[in-house]
Design an enzyme around this catalytic site. Structure first.
Site, PDB file in Angstrom:
ATOM      1  N   ARG A  12     -20.800 -35.774 -68.614  1.00 27.86           N
ATOM      2  CA  ARG A  12     -19.740 -35.137 -67.829  1.00 27.86           C
ATOM      3  C   ARG A  12     -19.253 -33.866 -68.534  1.00 27.86           C
ATOM      4  O   ARG A  12     -19.503 -32.747 -68.079  1.00 27.86           O
ATOM      5  CB  ARG A  12     -18.576 -36.137 -67.599  1.00 27.86           C
ATOM      6  CG  ARG A  12     -17.641 -35.757 -66.464  1.00 27.86           C
ATOM      7  CD  ARG A  12     -16.519 -34.809 -66.845  1.00 27.86           C
ATOM      8  NE  ARG A  12     -15.715 -35.311 -67.957  1.00 27.86           N
ATOM      9  CZ  ARG A  12     -14.844 -34.571 -68.611  1.00 27.86           C
ATOM     10  NH1 ARG A  12     -14.669 -33.283 -68.287  1.00 27.86           N
ATOM     11  NH2 ARG A  12     -14.154 -35.066 -69.633  1.00 27.86           N
ATOM     12  N   ASP A  13     -18.627 -34.016 -69.671  1.00 28.62           N
ATOM     13  CA  ASP A  13     -18.002 -32.860 -70.323  1.00 28.62           C
ATOM     14  C   ASP A  13     -19.048 -31.891 -70.862  1.00 28.62           C
ATOM     15  O   ASP A  13     -18.815 -30.669 -70.878  1.00 28.62           O
ATOM     16  CB  ASP A  13     -17.094 -33.344 -71.465  1.00 28.62           C
ATOM     17  CG  ASP A  13     -15.973 -32.363 -71.776  1.00 28.62           C
ATOM     18  OD1 ASP A  13     -16.039 -31.223 -71.304  1.00 28.62           O
ATOM     19  OD2 ASP A  13     -15.033 -32.729 -72.493  1.00 28.62           O
ATOM     20  N   HIS A 205     -10.110 -37.237 -78.023  1.00 25.64           N
ATOM     21  CA  HIS A 205     -11.139 -36.400 -77.395  1.00 25.64           C
ATOM     22  C   HIS A 205     -10.991 -35.019 -78.023  1.00 25.64           C
ATOM     23  O   HIS A 205     -10.065 -34.275 -77.701  1.00 25.64           O
ATOM     24  CB  HIS A 205     -10.871 -36.375 -75.882  1.00 25.64           C
ATOM     25  CG  HIS A 205     -11.751 -35.440 -75.096  1.00 25.64           C
ATOM     26  ND1 HIS A 205     -12.767 -35.892 -74.309  1.00 25.64           N
ATOM     27  CD2 HIS A 205     -11.740 -34.095 -74.956  1.00 25.64           C
ATOM     28  CE1 HIS A 205     -13.366 -34.863 -73.715  1.00 25.64           C
ATOM     29  NE2 HIS A 205     -12.756 -33.758 -74.103  1.00 25.64           N
ATOM     30  N   HIS A 207     -12.551 -31.318 -79.426  1.00 22.00           N
ATOM     31  CA  HIS A 207     -13.590 -30.280 -79.370  1.00 22.00           C
ATOM     32  C   HIS A 207     -13.659 -29.545 -80.708  1.00 22.00           C
ATOM     33  O   HIS A 207     -12.643 -29.329 -81.361  1.00 22.00           O
ATOM     34  CB  HIS A 207     -13.288 -29.298 -78.229  1.00 22.00           C
ATOM     35  CG  HIS A 207     -13.581 -29.872 -76.873  1.00 22.00           C
ATOM     36  ND1 HIS A 207     -14.740 -29.631 -76.195  1.00 22.00           N
ATOM     37  CD2 HIS A 207     -12.859 -30.721 -76.086  1.00 22.00           C
ATOM     38  CE1 HIS A 207     -14.729 -30.269 -75.030  1.00 22.00           C
ATOM     39  NE2 HIS A 207     -13.597 -30.949 -74.934  1.00 22.00           N
ATOM     40  N   CYS A 238     -18.718 -23.409 -73.597  1.00 26.79           N
ATOM     41  CA  CYS A 238     -19.439 -22.407 -72.835  1.00 26.79           C
ATOM     42  C   CYS A 238     -20.468 -21.750 -73.745  1.00 26.79           C
ATOM     43  O   CYS A 238     -20.105 -21.081 -74.714  1.00 26.79           O
ATOM     44  CB  CYS A 238     -18.469 -21.365 -72.300  1.00 26.79           C
ATOM     45  SG  CYS A 238     -19.329 -20.006 -71.519  1.00 26.79           S
ATOM     46  N   ASN A 247     -17.557 -31.398 -77.676  1.00 32.10           N
ATOM     47  CA  ASN A 247     -16.979 -32.485 -78.450  1.00 32.10           C
ATOM     48  C   ASN A 247     -17.817 -32.697 -79.708  1.00 32.10           C
ATOM     49  O   ASN A 247     -18.950 -32.224 -79.825  1.00 32.10           O
ATOM     50  CB  ASN A 247     -17.001 -33.775 -77.620  1.00 32.10           C
ATOM     51  CG  ASN A 247     -15.972 -33.750 -76.509  1.00 32.10           C
ATOM     52  OD1 ASN A 247     -14.831 -34.100 -76.711  1.00 32.10           O
ATOM     53  ND2 ASN A 247     -16.383 -33.310 -75.324  1.00 32.10           N
TER      54      ASN A 247
END
Lengths: 302, 302
Positions: A12-13, A205, A207, A238, A247
């Site tokens: 997903r992420d 969660h 990053h 990105c 992540n």
């Protein structure tokens, strides 16, 4: 540290940050292998509008196909609103994840409403999901800082957490959406949430935008977080602007945990295999380390 | 945490891992800018045989040139044996670094003698350097595991440390030569060394081979390490095999420290500028994050 749970959010992420849409068959292969590797939860996709985010357009189909199978991991899906919940209930998502941004600007950009209204709506949606018999995880996005606003007041974050807890929603993810978290902050936030409710099941969660990702994950675990959301190879962010990042890499964290004898039940070779395939699919090196080096034991005996 | 000192080792540990020799003028430029950025120590090079390691062949010349100038940082040089010490004394190295591998195999490969003999020799060399009025730092290489032997007995590591302390050598670097360290181990080792001598000045030298580098650095700082050895951009290891990796990136750590108001005296923009030039020189992306993303504040206000 108690047994740390791993929630793989790469499908997903990770994938939603890519410009190229991954074919459903390829996603299915990666998700099945992750879901049988021993990680605890795999996030299959997000129930957004397919025309707005084509990378996630096959989320319903993925759940329909995966729902007929049996896997070691629980499958999760991200829901942004009532329409998303309808779809998630329709295709039988076992763990429904949803959230609110602690940043007023980020919340308005994402949902058209401010944090307070969005919190009320997400709590109502979460309770509906639970009434339908689903497991629910609620998150606070931009909990550690916001790409638009910069620092976010701690009280705003803890206010959303308190509202969740008051509603009986105790599975809570603190999401470092922009990658601003640093270890001392993560430790303090986890401790404060546990101060509000020692039984809260906290997920971190994080990053790795500025290189502190793994340090913040360790701070979260040491402070009592129960689960970490990770992405295969650290995929995410990105790839063009390079200002965002993915992540923490799933296989790097599992390798780290296994260095101290934790989570030996997870098949690290299987994780590495998936990440190698993901990297080959996109034709570039991913941020993760262990999928490139191999696990330490293999190196020592080589 | 007390004020953490930064020891930039990129010009030595980073450049010696590259196949291409960097021109002396280019090194001088990078070293001068690092040495004026506010980091505390810059490691200029290693006194090895130039025919064996051409990347370090200009170490004496670099010190001769830099010695005529005045810089904010202390300059250090790595010495492997008596011949190296002679050269380091000759060119006036202010901080002389030397070490012993805790791995018997690694020690024999590097020095032709086992750990015990090598320790005796290095202590004698260190005391000679001190007698000559130089600052001295002694290290335990492969302290957290060895690429040849795998795990290294903790008692061996602490035995070398105890020998250093007995000899009055209290500035000690625990070096994760192969990148095997994990946070719990680093924390325990730092605490145990401080248990032997609460006044020991411990440096942590951590390679990010398996993605735990920054987490281990934070563990070291929290446990009481006084200095961290870092490399611009995380340069280091072997860019071809990818099984080794560089130290934690200097600018990522400084950015992390500045997130909590520490080391605001270091010019982060200067560090980023050097790392960008190093990356451009080698024509590839380095492992560091912040030199690519820019600092968080710049992003928020952008």
């Amino acid at each position: 540290m108690d047994r740390i749970l791993i929630h793989e959010v790469g499908p997903r992420d990770g994938l939603q940050a890519e410009s190229v849409v991954v074919p459903t068959e390829t996603k299915l292969d990666w998700i099945r292998r992750m879901a049988d590797s021993g990680v605890d939860i795999v996030q299959v996709g997000s129930f957004v509008r397919g025309d707005k985010m084509p990378q996630m357009a096959d989320t319903d189909e993925l759940f329909r196909l995966l729902g007929r199978e049996s896997h070691r991991a629980l499958l999760s899906g991200l829901v942004l609103n009532e329409k998303g919940l309808e779809r998630a209930l329709e295709v039988g998502v076992p763990l429904i994840c949803m959230g609110v941004s602690a940043s007023e600007t980020h919340s308005r950009k994402n949902t058209g409403m401010g944090t307070e209204d969005a919190t009320r709506r997400i709590i109502a949606t979460a309770l509906e999901a639970r009434k339908a018999g689903r497991k629910v995880q609620v998150s606070v996005q931009s909990a550690f800082g916001c790409g638009f606003e910069g620092p976010i007041d701690e009280a705003r974050v803890l206010g959303i957490v308190a509202a969740y807890l008051d509603a009986g929603l105790t599975s809570i993810s603190l999401a470092d959406t922009a990658g601003h978290a640093h270890p001392a902050q993560v430790r303090r936030y986890v401790q404060k949430v546990l101060g509000l409710d020692p039984a809260a099941e906290i997920t971190a969660h994080i990053h790795n935008t500025y290189g502190l990702g793994m340090a913040s994950v360790y701070a979260a675990m040491e402070a009592g977080a129960r689960a970490i959301e990770t992405s295969f190879g650290g995929l995410g962010g990105c790839p063009f602007t390079k200002v965002a990042a993915g992540n923490v890499a799933t296989e790097d964290l599992v390798h780290g945990l296994q260095r101290t004898g934790q989570r030996m039940d997870i098949d690290l070779a299987a994780l590495i295999g998936v990440t190698k395939d993901v990297a080959a699919h996109f034709g570039r090196e991913l941020p993760g380390c262990v999928y490139r080096t191999g696990p330490l034991a293999a190196k020592v005996t080589a």
